[in-house]
Design an enzyme around this catalytic site. Structure first.
Site, PDB file in Angstrom:
ATOM      1  N   ARG A   1      -8.451  -0.418   5.105  1.00 49.95           N
ATOM      2  CA  ARG A   1      -7.654   0.628   4.445  1.00 49.95           C
ATOM      3  C   ARG A   1      -6.339   0.051   3.927  1.00 49.95           C
ATOM      4  O   ARG A   1      -5.790   0.567   2.959  1.00 49.95           O
ATOM      5  CB  ARG A   1      -7.331   1.756   5.427  1.00 49.95           C
ATOM      6  CG  ARG A   1      -8.506   2.671   5.715  1.00 49.95           C
ATOM      7  CD  ARG A   1      -8.034   3.851   6.538  1.00 49.95           C
ATOM      8  NE  ARG A   1      -6.753   4.290   6.059  1.00 49.95           N
ATOM      9  CZ  ARG A   1      -5.752   4.727   6.820  1.00 49.95           C
ATOM     10  NH1 ARG A   1      -5.904   4.797   8.120  1.00 49.95           N
ATOM     11  NH2 ARG A   1      -4.605   5.104   6.295  1.00 49.95           N
TER      12      ARG A   1
ATOM     13  N   LYS B   1       0.848  -1.214   0.000  1.00 50.18           N
ATOM     14  CA  LYS B   1       0.000   0.000   0.000  1.00 50.18           C
ATOM     15  C   LYS B   1       0.880   1.260   0.000  1.00 50.18           C
ATOM     16  O   LYS B   1       0.648   2.179  -0.777  1.00 50.18           O
ATOM     17  CB  LYS B   1      -0.895  -0.007   1.244  1.00 50.18           C
ATOM     18  CG  LYS B   1      -1.588   1.307   1.499  1.00 50.18           C
ATOM     19  CD  LYS B   1      -2.412   1.292   2.757  1.00 50.18           C
ATOM     20  CE  LYS B   1      -1.675   1.639   4.028  1.00 50.18           C
ATOM     21  NZ  LYS B   1      -1.339   3.058   4.221  1.00 50.18           N
TER      22      LYS B   1
END
Ligand code: UD1
Length: 420
Positions: free
Chosen positions: A399, A22
């Site tokens: 997330r 990420k």
């Protein structure tokens, strides 16, 4: 809202495929703003933060398409230069568009991100560096308004503190500036290194990649022909699953992982009694008989990452003895402690230091995720807790972890995603 229901397991066994990082994807997606072409990106993780940034680029006028195994980002039609509060408030890393938009258009407005659960997380260093590059910056009505009517100018930047997204922002701005920019005290995280390497491979001259001093030759405003690339493996996701293996005393193999990026994490796990078989792109953690206590201080790469602190704290609750964990980067990154205490952990907090008295038998209960990595610490604790643990507010987890419960179920964990 979704939550996770987990029960303890005797042990886990099997293989987990590690997703793309990420924290590498975010600056690399922002970097496409500097492109004169559309860019194919492979191995993007399927996590909410990536969708948020792609949505931000789409709102600014970019075209984003999802094809098998890759995302194509075309920022040529991008024309809006304002990143609005509704998106920025959900993800502080939206600040990564500031450098590239300002460098390309000579002006940019980015909403101030607002409060953050794990500490203040200011962006003063990003702004000061852009000012040194000739930007005029004002904070008005909750927005950063930046202007550089004559374009950005290379400068000699010395960061007071090492900042990961700050370094990425300035590298991107410098790539389009006039002349040479030197960044001293630059972040050396693998995610920053990949950003520099992709820019280098796209023709930008950058010296010192992977060191604390970066020198970037700017293109004087000319957009860059950016190559297609594949995101590096997520070292924090990998570290989290290694902790799952360690806490359950199991054998798990991680594939599509980069062992070189996990030095400090592997070394702490070894101190705690784990052993590994390491190959080029895989790591197998072997079952250990006992878990030993540990001393950890979080620091910038290549030292022990703050993003693994919560997971090691959960692991330390199962160690035979007293562990000391010191958080040096973020002042409020111990919110998982009170939830772990509710599960029966014996932890004392004194300022930035947690003392964990192991080994305590944990009990499942209802707990609340408070930030991204804190959420995964609760999942690890649930794997060895008596009874059932319900982990709420897992939007934090979503997330940054791609299919966490599916990956854990795949190695035998008893964990399910349910609706409140
Ligand atoms: C990045 C990571 C995050 C990780 C952190 C530290 C991304 C998207 N996020 O966050 O997962 O936990 O690095 O490894 O990559 N600081 C200032 N002024 C600034 C900027 C930072 O004082 O302008 C301070 C921060 O408050 C903090 C320290 O510097 O104490 C490090 O922060 P920074 O490296 O900037 O973190 P992020 O880039 O936000």
């Amino acid at each position: 809202m979704d939550y996770l229901k987990a029960k303890s397991v005797k042990s886990l066994k099997g293989t987990i495929d590690i997703s793309g990082a990420k924290n590498a994807s975010l600056p690399l997606i922002a970097m496409t703003i500097l492109a004169q072409n559309s860019v194919n990106i492979k191995n993007l993780p399927n996590v909410a933060d990536i969708k948020t940034l792609l949505k931000l680029l789409t709102n600014l006028g970019a075209c984003v398409s999802f094809e098998e195994q890759k995302v194509v980002v075309d920022t040529v039609p991008l024309h809006e230069t304002k990143a609005t509060y509704d998106i920025v408030k959900t993800m502080r890393a939206s600040i990564l568009v500031l450098g590239p938009i300002l460098a390309r258009f000579g002006h940019c407005e980015v909403s101030l991100p607002g409060g953050c659960a794990i500490g203040q997380r200011p962006i003063d260093l990003h702004l000061k560096a852009l000012e040194q590059m000739g930007a005029e910056i004002e904070i008005k009505a909750g927005y950063i308004e930046a202007r550089a009517p004559k374009g950005l100018q290379g400068a000699n930047i010395i960061f007071d503190k090492i900042t990961v997204t700050g370094t990425a922002n300035i590298v991107m701005a410098a790539a389009l500036a006039r002349g040479k920019t030197t960044i001293t005290n630059a972040a050396r995280e693998p995610e920053v290194v990949q950003l520099c390497e992709v820019l280098q491979a796209s023709g930008v001259k950058i010296d010192g990649v992977g060191t604390a001093v970066l020198t970037i030759e700017g293109s004087a405003g000319k957009l860059i022909n950016i190559i297609d690339f594949s995101i590096i493996p997520d070292r924090i996701e990998a570290g989290t699953y290694l902790c799952a293996g360690a806490i359950t005393k199991s054998e798990i193999t991680l594939i599509n992982v980069e062992p070189k990026h996990l030095g400090a994490v592997l070394s702490k796990l070894e101190e705690m009694g784990s052993s590994f078989t390491i190959e080029k792109n895989s790591i197998t953690i072997h079952p250990s008989e006992t878990i030993k206590p540990v001393k950890i201080v979080t620091q910038e790469y290549p030292a022990f990452p703050t993003d693994m602190q919560a997971q090691f704290l959960a692991l330390a609750t199962q160690a035979d003895g007293v562990s000391i964990i010191e958080e040096k980067l973020f002042e409020n990154r111990f919110m998982h402690v009170s939830e772990l205490q509710r599960m029966g952990a014996d932890i004392t907090l004194n300022g930035h230091t947690a003392t964990v008295n192991g080994k305590m038998q944990l009990s499942g209960t209802d707990v609340m995720a408070t930030d991204l990595r804190a959420s995964s610490a609760l999942v690890l604790a649930a794997l060895v807790s008596e009874g059932e643990t319900n982990i709420h507010r897992i939007y934090h987890l979503d997330r940054g972890y791609d299919s966490l419960e599916k990956k854990l179920e795949g190695v035998g964990a008893n964990i399910k995603r349910l609706k409140e």
